[in-house]
Design a protein around this motif. Structure first.
Motif, PDB file in Angstrom:
ATOM      1  N   UNK A 111       0.904  -1.356  -0.020  1.00  9.99           N
ATOM      2  CA  UNK A 111      -0.048   0.039  -0.098  1.00  9.99           C
ATOM      3  C   UNK A 111       0.935   1.105   0.045  1.00  9.99           C
ATOM      4  N   UNK A 112       1.888   1.125   0.923  1.00  9.88           N
ATOM      5  CA  UNK A 112       2.821   2.552   0.855  1.00  9.88           C
ATOM      6  C   UNK A 112       3.437   2.653  -0.598  1.00  9.88           C
ATOM      7  N   UNK A 113       3.697   1.613  -1.181  1.00  9.39           N
ATOM      8  CA  UNK A 113       4.359   1.454  -2.494  1.00  9.39           C
ATOM      9  C   UNK A 113       3.241   2.282  -3.470  1.00  9.39           C
ATOM     10  N   UNK A 114       2.411   1.654  -3.326  1.00  8.85           N
ATOM     11  CA  UNK A 114       1.038   2.160  -4.450  1.00  8.85           C
ATOM     12  C   UNK A 114       0.474   3.773  -4.035  1.00  8.85           C
ATOM     13  N   UNK A 115       0.816   4.025  -2.868  1.00  8.77           N
ATOM     14  CA  UNK A 115       0.374   5.485  -2.538  1.00  8.77           C
ATOM     15  C   UNK A 115       1.562   6.422  -2.705  1.00  8.77           C
ATOM     16  N   UNK A 116       2.683   5.646  -3.013  1.00 12.40           N
ATOM     17  CA  UNK A 116       3.869   6.797  -3.047  1.00 12.40           C
ATOM     18  C   UNK A 116       4.524   6.731  -4.754  1.00 12.40           C
ATOM     19  N   UNK A 117       3.954   5.887  -5.466  1.00  7.31           N
ATOM     20  CA  UNK A 117       4.555   5.607  -6.870  1.00  7.31           C
ATOM     21  C   UNK A 117       4.025   6.520  -7.782  1.00  7.31           C
ATOM     22  N   UNK A 118       2.976   7.319  -7.555  1.00  9.52           N
ATOM     23  CA  UNK A 118       2.517   8.049  -8.497  1.00  9.52           C
ATOM     24  C   UNK A 118       3.248   9.929  -8.313  1.00  9.52           C
ATOM     25  N   UNK A 147       3.955  12.355  -3.239  1.00  7.46           N
ATOM     26  CA  UNK A 147       4.943  12.293  -2.026  1.00  7.46           C
ATOM     27  C   UNK A 147       4.435  12.885  -0.722  1.00  7.46           C
ATOM     28  N   UNK A 148       4.435  11.793   0.320  1.00  4.58           N
ATOM     29  CA  UNK A 148       4.041  12.206   1.679  1.00  4.58           C
ATOM     30  C   UNK A 148       2.516  11.730   1.953  1.00  4.58           C
ATOM     31  N   UNK A 149       1.836  11.160   0.919  1.00  4.16           N
ATOM     32  CA  UNK A 149       0.467  10.703   1.166  1.00  4.16           C
ATOM     33  C   UNK A 149       0.391   9.651   2.221  1.00  4.16           C
ATOM     34  N   UNK A 150       1.244   8.807   1.921  1.00  9.00           N
ATOM     35  CA  UNK A 150       0.976   7.490   2.913  1.00  9.00           C
ATOM     36  C   UNK A 150       1.226   7.951   4.311  1.00  9.00           C
ATOM     37  N   UNK A 151       2.405   8.934   4.464  1.00 14.86           N
ATOM     38  CA  UNK A 151       2.307   9.331   6.042  1.00 14.86           C
ATOM     39  C   UNK A 151       1.265  10.171   6.427  1.00 14.86           C
ATOM     40  N   UNK A 152       0.488  11.082   5.447  1.00 11.60           N
ATOM     41  CA  UNK A 152      -0.337  11.773   5.844  1.00 11.60           C
ATOM     42  C   UNK A 152      -1.568  11.068   6.429  1.00 11.60           C
ATOM     43  N   UNK A 153      -1.731  10.152   5.553  1.00 11.76           N
ATOM     44  CA  UNK A 153      -2.970   9.113   5.832  1.00 11.76           C
ATOM     45  C   UNK A 153      -2.736   8.367   7.109  1.00 11.76           C
TER      46      UNK A 153
END
Length: 197
Positions: free
Chosen positions: A44-51, A55-61
């Protein structure tokens, strides 16, 4: 696409049911007894960070809404899916009636009265809650912003309930969903441009 060894090794871990049972069980029993499907946090972290621009979306979630993504899916039966489709079809048939549109638009602001002709709108969302045989439509909205999050999540769920080829298709469905969303926007843009001529 090759299935990662870790996914193959996880197959059947945590599930109280045999593969034969999984193929023929009602959704309610799968929801109650199958705990093998899980969200792969790393994927999930890779999927949220790959586009680009994510940047930082996974951490924000993780910081603001750590329970945004369910660790387990909800299985929906064919009958429930059909009921959902029937409700949506009924709603869309009513809202297309000229008498309905005239009544609800009587006191509406001018912008609501805009007729998009062939354009249907992007991201209409029909939000249902399902519990056993109870189906509740809780809202209809035009900002289904979770679609891209669902595309990321599709790349990150793993399941013992799926064969290797089914799991590959499920993982690939995230990219397919992104393409479908893009194509939908492109089509609506073309339709709305044509209606303004």
């Amino acid at each position: 696409m090759n299935i990662p060894a870790i996914v193959k090794a996880a197959s059947n871990n945590g599930c109280l049911l045999s593969n034969e049972e999984l193929n023929f069980l009602p959704a309610a029993r799968l929801n109650r007894d199958c705990f093998c499907t899980s969200l792969d946090s790393s994927a999930l972290k890779i999927a949220l960070s790959s586009e680009p621009g994510m940047d930082g979306l996974h951490e924000l979630i993780e910081e603001r809404c750590p329970y945004l993504f369910s660790a387990r899916p909800i299985f929906v039966s064919y009958r429930q899916s059909k009921r959902i489709a029937d409700v949506i079809a009924a709603i869309e048939s009513v809202i297309s009636l000229p008498s309905y549109r005239a009544r609800v638009l009587t006191d509406a602001p001018d912008i609501a009265k805009h007729n998009p002709d062939d354009a249907k709108g992007v991201f209409f969302g029909y939000d249902f809650h399902i519990h056993d045989d109870t189906l509740a439509l809780i809202e209809i909205n035009t900002n289904a912003g979770g679609a891209m999050l669902n595309a990321a999540m599709a790349k990150a769920h793993r399941s013992c309930c799926l064969s290797d080829s089914e799991l590959t298709r499920a993982i690939d469905s995230g990219a397919t969903l992104e393409d479908t969303i893009f194509n939908m926007f492109e089509s609506e843009w073309a339709l709305s441009q044509r209606s303004q001529r």
